[in-house]
Motif scaffolding. Sequence first.
Motif, short mmCIF file in Angstrom:
data_model
loop_
_atom_site.label_atom_id
_atom_site.label_comp_id
_atom_site.label_asym_id
_atom_site.label_seq_id
_atom_site.Cartn_x
_atom_site.Cartn_y
_atom_site.Cartn_z
N ASP A 2 0.00 11.19 11.93
CA ASP A 2 0.72 10.02 12.39
C ASP A 2 1.00 9.11 11.20
OD1 ASP A 2 -1.27 9.94 15.40
OD2 ASP A 2 0.72 10.80 15.06
N LEU A 3 2.27 9.01 10.82
CA LEU A 3 2.66 8.20 9.67
C LEU A 3 2.97 6.78 10.15
CD1 LEU A 3 3.20 8.39 6.64
CD2 LEU A 3 5.58 8.92 7.16
N GLU A 4 2.29 5.80 9.56
CA GLU A 4 2.47 4.40 9.96
C GLU A 4 3.64 3.79 9.20
OE1 GLU A 4 2.70 1.09 11.47
OE2 GLU A 4 1.03 2.29 12.26
N PRO A 5 4.73 3.41 9.90
CA PRO A 5 5.90 2.86 9.21
C PRO A 5 5.59 1.63 8.37
CG PRO A 5 6.44 3.42 11.48
CD PRO A 5 4.96 3.56 11.34
N ASN A 6 4.65 0.81 8.85
CA ASN A 6 4.32 -0.40 8.08
C ASN A 6 3.74 -0.06 6.71
OD1 ASN A 6 5.19 -2.26 9.97
ND2 ASN A 6 3.23 -2.29 11.05
N ASP A 7 3.03 1.06 6.63
CA ASP A 7 2.47 1.45 5.34
C ASP A 7 3.56 1.95 4.39
OD1 ASP A 7 -0.64 2.73 6.74
OD2 ASP A 7 -0.07 0.72 6.06
N LEU A 8 4.60 2.58 4.95
CA LEU A 8 5.75 2.96 4.12
C LEU A 8 6.46 1.72 3.59
CD1 LEU A 8 7.48 5.96 5.93
CD2 LEU A 8 6.28 5.98 3.73
N LEU A 9 6.60 0.72 4.44
CA LEU A 9 7.20 -0.54 3.99
C LEU A 9 6.35 -1.17 2.89
CD1 LEU A 9 8.24 -2.16 7.42
CD2 LEU A 9 9.77 -1.34 5.63
N THR A 33 -6.75 -5.34 0.86
CA THR A 33 -6.09 -4.76 2.03
C THR A 33 -4.93 -3.89 1.60
OG1 THR A 33 -6.74 -6.64 3.41
CG2 THR A 33 -4.87 -5.31 4.18
N VAL A 34 -4.14 -4.38 0.65
CA VAL A 34 -2.99 -3.61 0.16
C VAL A 34 -3.46 -2.29 -0.44
CG1 VAL A 34 -1.13 -3.60 -1.53
CG2 VAL A 34 -1.60 -5.68 -0.22
N SER A 35 -4.51 -2.35 -1.27
CA SER A 35 -5.01 -1.15 -1.93
C SER A 35 -5.58 -0.16 -0.91
CB SER A 35 -6.10 -1.54 -2.94
OG SER A 35 -6.62 -0.41 -3.59
N ARG A 36 -6.30 -0.69 0.07
CA ARG A 36 -6.92 0.19 1.08
C ARG A 36 -5.85 0.90 1.91
NH1 ARG A 36 -7.81 -0.87 6.20
NH2 ARG A 36 -7.50 -3.12 5.88
N ARG A 37 -4.79 0.17 2.30
CA ARG A 37 -3.76 0.79 3.13
C ARG A 37 -2.99 1.87 2.37
NH1 ARG A 37 -0.53 -4.00 6.01
NH2 ARG A 37 0.94 -2.26 6.26
N ILE A 38 -2.75 1.66 1.07
CA ILE A 38 -2.06 2.69 0.28
C ILE A 38 -2.96 3.91 0.10
CG2 ILE A 38 -1.13 3.25 -2.00
CD1 ILE A 38 0.73 1.65 -0.17
N SER A 39 -4.24 3.67 -0.08
CA SER A 39 -5.18 4.79 -0.21
C SER A 39 -5.20 5.61 1.08
CB SER A 39 -6.59 4.28 -0.54
OG SER A 39 -6.60 3.67 -1.81
N LEU A 40 -5.20 4.93 2.23
CA LEU A 40 -5.17 5.63 3.52
C LEU A 40 -3.87 6.40 3.70
CD1 LEU A 40 -6.74 2.89 5.84
CD2 LEU A 40 -7.78 5.07 5.17
N LEU A 41 -2.75 5.83 3.23
CA LEU A 41 -1.47 6.51 3.32
C LEU A 41 -1.49 7.78 2.47
CD1 LEU A 41 1.50 6.64 4.21
CD2 LEU A 41 2.07 5.16 2.26
N GLU A 42 -2.00 7.66 1.26
CA GLU A 42 -2.09 8.84 0.39
C GLU A 42 -2.99 9.91 0.97
OE1 GLU A 42 -3.33 6.86 -3.20
OE2 GLU A 42 -1.32 6.93 -4.06
N ALA A 43 -4.11 9.47 1.56
CA ALA A 43 -5.03 10.43 2.16
C ALA A 43 -4.36 11.14 3.33
CB ALA A 43 -6.30 9.71 2.62
N GLY A 44 -3.59 10.40 4.12
CA GLY A 44 -2.91 11.00 5.25
C GLY A 44 -1.83 11.97 4.82
N LEU A 45 -1.15 11.65 3.72
CA LEU A 45 -0.09 12.52 3.22
C LEU A 45 -0.64 13.70 2.42
CD1 LEU A 45 2.41 9.74 2.05
CD2 LEU A 45 2.75 11.30 3.96
N GLY A 46 -1.87 13.52 1.91
CA GLY A 46 -2.49 14.60 1.14
C GLY A 46 -2.06 14.64 -0.31
#
Length: 303
Positions: A2-9, A33-46
């Motif tokens: 599940d890709l979170e659009p807000n994290d792409l923004l 918060t910014v760093s954590r959300r990008i890390s989670l996005l990268e982890a989700g994308l692999g």
Amino acid sequence: MDLEPNDLLLFARIVEAGSFSQAAQRLNLPKSTVSRRISLLEAGLGERLLQRTTRKLVLTEFGASLLEHARKLAEQVEAAEALAQHRQAAPSGKLRISVPHDFANVGMTELIPRFTERYPAVTLELDLSPRRVDLVAEGFDIAIRMGDLPEDSTLAARRVAVEHMGLYAAPSYIARRGLPEHPDDLLQHDVLCILSRSGGPAPWDLQRGKVAWKRALRARLTANSPELLARMACSGMGIAASSDLFVASYLEKGKLVRVLPEWEMPVATGWAVFPGRRLMPAKTRVFLDMMEEMFCKGQGARG
């Protein structure tokens, strides 16, 4: 995944700002918060999107590919925000209104041209049928309703009109049948009554000081049109209960006179009912403001 659009923004904003710190400052978010959300996005994308150094951020090959999509999303969000701001500044679109036939024909003949002149980007669609529309299911923006309203948590209401009621008759009728001196005298007269919601003539509720008089009379004519009752009274058919909105022109021309003027009748309140949204569309707001300005200055809202 599940890709979170807000994290792409957020990813697009970081690249645009050039650093996590600048992005956090512009977005009013903690840097953590910014760093954590990008890390989670990268982890989700692999895969990594950014290479972090002490001096700058460097896009990875995958990050550069994803950035194009993130920027398109950011542009769409900005376009939507710009559209919303423009609509608030310049109301536009179709405004669907359910309104009683009499009120539209008599009460809104001045309002409608004034509104369309002031807001040329708004088009009006009026439904004058007597049925009680379902605003949400049928896509109406506003319904004008008279009298007491049932409780409905999905709707809000704003008072937009107060009509003062009275009894009226033609001079020809008074000359033929005489002028009532007390409400009891009405029992000997031809009366023209509003049709109640339950059927039959609505009772006449009169008050003089602390003295109250209320009676359901045997009507010669019963109709759900106060404008029709006023016209029938003009013809000499009987004494009608109607509001100042519908009798004003007849009084001015001497075609009607007030009967029992010292006895007051309850006012009829007109409500504009609309879906209970947190953000009201500009087209709805400006129409309600104009109605209140013309019919009911200083009155409040409910809901």
